[in-house]
Write an enzyme that holds these catalytic residues in place. Structure first.
Site, PDB file in Angstrom:
ATOM      1  N   CYS A   1       0.816  -1.221   0.000  1.00 44.25           N
ATOM      2  CA  CYS A   1       0.000   0.000   0.000  1.00 44.25           C
ATOM      3  C   CYS A   1       0.844   1.264   0.000  1.00 44.25           C
ATOM      4  O   CYS A   1       0.315   2.348  -0.232  1.00 44.25           O
ATOM      5  CB  CYS A   1      -0.920   0.014   1.199  1.00 44.25           C
ATOM      6  SG  CYS A   1      -1.907  -1.460   1.312  1.00 44.25           S
TER       7      CYS A   1
ATOM      8  N   HIS B   1      -3.276   6.697   3.835  1.00 40.11           N
ATOM      9  CA  HIS B   1      -3.713   5.430   3.256  1.00 40.11           C
ATOM     10  C   HIS B   1      -5.045   5.047   3.891  1.00 40.11           C
ATOM     11  O   HIS B   1      -5.195   5.091   5.110  1.00 40.11           O
ATOM     12  CB  HIS B   1      -2.637   4.379   3.536  1.00 40.11           C
ATOM     13  CG  HIS B   1      -3.051   2.981   3.185  1.00 40.11           C
ATOM     14  ND1 HIS B   1      -3.759   2.682   2.048  1.00 40.11           N
ATOM     15  CD2 HIS B   1      -2.838   1.800   3.825  1.00 40.11           C
ATOM     16  CE1 HIS B   1      -3.979   1.377   2.012  1.00 40.11           C
ATOM     17  NE2 HIS B   1      -3.429   0.821   3.067  1.00 40.11           N
TER      18      HIS B   1
ATOM     19  N   ASN C   1      -9.946  -0.791   1.588  1.00 40.67           N
ATOM     20  CA  ASN C   1      -8.498  -0.667   1.386  1.00 40.67           C
ATOM     21  C   ASN C   1      -8.158  -1.131  -0.032  1.00 40.67           C
ATOM     22  O   ASN C   1      -8.223  -2.323  -0.322  1.00 40.67           O
ATOM     23  CB  ASN C   1      -7.787  -1.523   2.434  1.00 40.67           C
ATOM     24  CG  ASN C   1      -6.280  -1.488   2.288  1.00 40.67           C
ATOM     25  OD1 ASN C   1      -5.746  -0.976   1.306  1.00 40.67           O
ATOM     26  ND2 ASN C   1      -5.583  -2.048   3.267  1.00 40.67           N
TER      27      ASN C   1
HETATM   28  N1  ACO Z   1     -16.915  -9.784  11.438  1.00 40.42           N
HETATM   29  C1  ACO Z   1     -17.179 -10.119  12.707  1.00 40.42           C
HETATM   30  N2  ACO Z   1     -16.223 -10.494  13.588  1.00 40.42           N
HETATM   31  C2  ACO Z   1     -14.964 -10.505  13.138  1.00 40.42           C
HETATM   32  C3  ACO Z   1     -14.615 -10.163  11.822  1.00 40.42           C
HETATM   33  C4  ACO Z   1     -15.647  -9.788  10.946  1.00 40.42           C
HETATM   34  N3  ACO Z   1     -15.432  -9.432   9.671  1.00 40.42           N
HETATM   35  N4  ACO Z   1     -13.285 -10.265  11.685  1.00 40.42           N
HETATM   36  C5  ACO Z   1     -12.787 -10.638  12.867  1.00 40.42           C
HETATM   37  N5  ACO Z   1     -13.818 -10.812  13.760  1.00 40.42           N
HETATM   38  C6  ACO Z   1     -13.748 -11.200  15.153  1.00 40.42           C
HETATM   39  C7  ACO Z   1     -12.501 -11.970  15.471  1.00 40.42           C
HETATM   40  O1  ACO Z   1     -12.694 -13.342  15.210  1.00 40.42           O
HETATM   41  C8  ACO Z   1     -12.352 -11.709  16.965  1.00 40.42           C
HETATM   42  O2  ACO Z   1     -13.207 -12.565  17.654  1.00 40.42           O
HETATM   43  P1  ACO Z   1     -12.733 -13.256  19.046  1.00 40.42           P
HETATM   44  O3  ACO Z   1     -12.474 -12.105  19.970  1.00 40.42           O
HETATM   45  O4  ACO Z   1     -13.899 -14.110  19.421  1.00 40.42           O
HETATM   46  O5  ACO Z   1     -11.493 -14.011  18.696  1.00 40.42           O
HETATM   47  C9  ACO Z   1     -12.887 -10.283  17.129  1.00 40.42           C
HETATM   48  O6  ACO Z   1     -13.669 -10.019  15.948  1.00 40.42           O
HETATM   49  C10 ACO Z   1     -11.812  -9.231  17.261  1.00 40.42           C
HETATM   50  O7  ACO Z   1     -10.836  -9.445  16.237  1.00 40.42           O
HETATM   51  P2  ACO Z   1      -9.559  -8.560  16.126  1.00 40.42           P
HETATM   52  O8  ACO Z   1      -8.695  -9.085  15.035  1.00 40.42           O
HETATM   53  O9  ACO Z   1      -8.942  -8.366  17.484  1.00 40.42           O
HETATM   54  O10 ACO Z   1     -10.206  -7.158  15.686  1.00 40.42           O
HETATM   55  P3  ACO Z   1      -9.510  -5.786  15.553  1.00 40.42           P
HETATM   56  O11 ACO Z   1     -10.229  -4.791  16.369  1.00 40.42           O
HETATM   57  O12 ACO Z   1      -8.009  -5.892  15.715  1.00 40.42           O
HETATM   58  O13 ACO Z   1      -9.782  -5.425  14.023  1.00 40.42           O
HETATM   59  C11 ACO Z   1      -8.768  -5.443  11.853  1.00 40.42           C
HETATM   60  C12 ACO Z   1      -9.317  -6.272  13.012  1.00 40.42           C
HETATM   61  C13 ACO Z   1      -9.890  -4.544  11.346  1.00 40.42           C
HETATM   62  C14 ACO Z   1      -8.307  -6.372  10.777  1.00 40.42           C
HETATM   63  C15 ACO Z   1      -7.607  -4.567  12.386  1.00 40.42           C
HETATM   64  O14 ACO Z   1      -6.673  -5.359  13.068  1.00 40.42           O
HETATM   65  C16 ACO Z   1      -6.893  -3.841  11.264  1.00 40.42           C
HETATM   66  O15 ACO Z   1      -7.442  -2.973  10.610  1.00 40.42           O
HETATM   67  N6  ACO Z   1      -5.600  -4.149  11.029  1.00 40.42           N
HETATM   68  C17 ACO Z   1      -4.810  -3.507  10.010  1.00 40.42           C
HETATM   69  C18 ACO Z   1      -5.099  -4.189   8.732  1.00 40.42           C
HETATM   70  C19 ACO Z   1      -4.585  -3.447   7.542  1.00 40.42           C
HETATM   71  O16 ACO Z   1      -4.687  -2.237   7.464  1.00 40.42           O
HETATM   72  N7  ACO Z   1      -4.067  -4.199   6.610  1.00 40.42           N
HETATM   73  C20 ACO Z   1      -3.720  -3.722   5.365  1.00 40.42           C
HETATM   74  C21 ACO Z   1      -2.303  -3.355   5.299  1.00 40.42           C
HETATM   75  S1  ACO Z   1      -1.987  -2.589   3.836  1.00 40.42           S
HETATM   76  C22 ACO Z   1      -1.689  -3.670   2.506  1.00 40.42           C
HETATM   77  O17 ACO Z   1      -0.565  -3.717   2.041  1.00 40.42           O
HETATM   78  C23 ACO Z   1      -2.847  -4.513   1.991  1.00 40.42           C
END
Ligand code: ACO
Length: 332
Positions: A117, A257, A287
């Site tokens: 990204c 981003h 994203n």
């Molecule tokens: N719907 C419902 N529940 C979900 C979903 C979903 N889509 N996805 C995950 N959960 C659940 C998980 O299973 C977890 O459940 P549990 O507590 O029973 O285990 C709970 O929600 C919390 O999950 P977390 O992973 O802790 O959620 P978090 O608040 O960290 O958000 C997210 C996750 C949105 C992915 C966040 O970590 C994030 O944005 N990370 C950065 C990702 C990013 O920007 N990546 C791109 C990089 S750039 C590139 O080069 C592509």
């Protein structure tokens, strides 16, 4: 003897997204998720997904065409086309070669650049250096990705995050005091395993085993990427600003981003930038990887948020793990 450099900056921008919209309600029917979870955790409401016959180069060429029109540059005047992508049409030829053909940019050299990204800002930095040096006069920089093709649509932890698109900018010489003022690029390769497509390259070529194991999809440790992003967005922006003698309060338009509203908000707070200076469209596109920053830049431009003379900050992070920020004084 030091050679005198000429200032270089952005002459015009363009973008392209597919027509098909995939909403959070659509995703609720595909995986165990909810509009409420996606909205509160990411800020995303919908994203665009390519048609069956569309590839990265199609979006890239359309964005490039629009940027050329905005810049009033003929494709034959281009010296160089750089496409930042992690989802090339094929391993080779490079997507930039396909785009060169689609645009009729017959006089341009081309190459692809892979920095996740952060790719667009990496490519912008290369393009500006090339023009500053006098080696090239007009460079087309494109960030384009079709992540929907490498998304596991049964994995709710990733499939709600991504969308497809392309954004582009034409780079050329600009007036004294304008253009790109500073950049800060970097990578921490030791954390690359937090965001990867494990198979399909020379380490693990495609096989029945890699396909059955879902190794051709995005694998991400979201919380690790999140922590990295929140820290690096503020740090890299401050480093870029310091290089050109500016401070966060000097930023007129902040274009981060568009990965996650919470990451954007955390960066905004760390830099103490007011909300009205931050451009956000993550709710519409999710994203879009290397396309995210140039799409946001184009929409901010066309929406009248950026005026000539404004200080514009672009900042991103991504696969690598990489980061990149750039400070521009807007205007030709
Ligand atoms: N719907 C419902 N529940 C979900 C979903 C979903 N889509 N996805 C995950 N959960 C659940 C998980 O299973 C977890 O459940 P549990 O507590 O029973 O285990 C709970 O929600 C919390 O999950 P977390 O992973 O802790 O959620 P978090 O608040 O960290 O958000 C997210 C996750 C949105 C992915 C966040 O970590 C994030 O944005 N990370 C950065 C990702 C990013 O920007 N990546 C791109 C990089 S750039 C590139 O080069 C592509």
């Amino acid at each position: 003897m030091m050679r005198q450099l000429r200032p270089a900056g952005i002459w015009g921008t363009g973008m392209s997204v597919p027509e098909k919209i995939l909403t959070n309600a659509d995703l609720e029917k595909m995986v165990d998720t909810s509009d409420e979870w996606i909205t509160t955790r990411t800020g995303i409401k919908e994203r665009r997904i390519v048609a069956i016959d569309q590839a990265t180069s199609d979006l890239a060429a359309e964005a490039g065409r629009k940027a050329l029109l905005a810049a009033r540059v003929d494709p034959l005047e281009l010296d160089l086309v750089i496409v930042a992508t992690v989802t090339p049409d094929v391993s080779f030829p490079a997507t930039s070669c396909i785009v060169q053909m689609q645009l009729g940019a017959d006089n341009a050299a081309t190459f692809d650049l892979s920095a996740g990204c952060s790719g667009f800002v990496y490519a912008l930095d290369v393009a500006v250096r090339a023009v500053e040096s006098g080696a090239y006069d007009r460079v087309l920089v494109i960030g384009a990705d079709v992540l929907s093709r490498i998304t596991d649509w049964t994995d709710r932890s990733t499939c709600v995050l991504f969308g497809d698109g392309a954004g582009a900018a034409v780079v050329g010489p600009v007036g004294e005091g304008r253009g790109l003022l500073a950049t800060d690029l970097g990578a921490v390769g030791a954390q690359g395993h937090y965001l990867t497509m494990p198979a399909g390259g020379s380490r693990r070529p495609p096989s029945l085993e890699t396909i059955e194991g879902g190794e051709h999809y995005i694998h991400m440790q979201g919380n690790e990427v999140f922590k990295f992003a929140v820290r690096i967005m503020g740090e890299t922006t401050k480093r870029s600003l310091a290089k050109c003698g500016l401070k966060p309060e000097d930023i007129d338009v902040f274009i981060p981003h568009q990965a996650n509203i919470r990451i954007i908000e955390a960066a905004r707070r760390r830099l103490d930038i007011s909300e009205d200076k931050v451009f956000i469209n993550v709710q519409l596109y999710g994203n879009t990887s290397a396309a995210s920053i140039p799409i946001a830049l184009d929409e901010a431009m066309r929406g009248g948020m950026i005026e000539p003379g404004d200080i514009v900050a672009l900042v991103g992070f991504g696969a690598g793990l990489t980061w990149a920020s750039a400070i521009l004084k807007w205007g030709r």
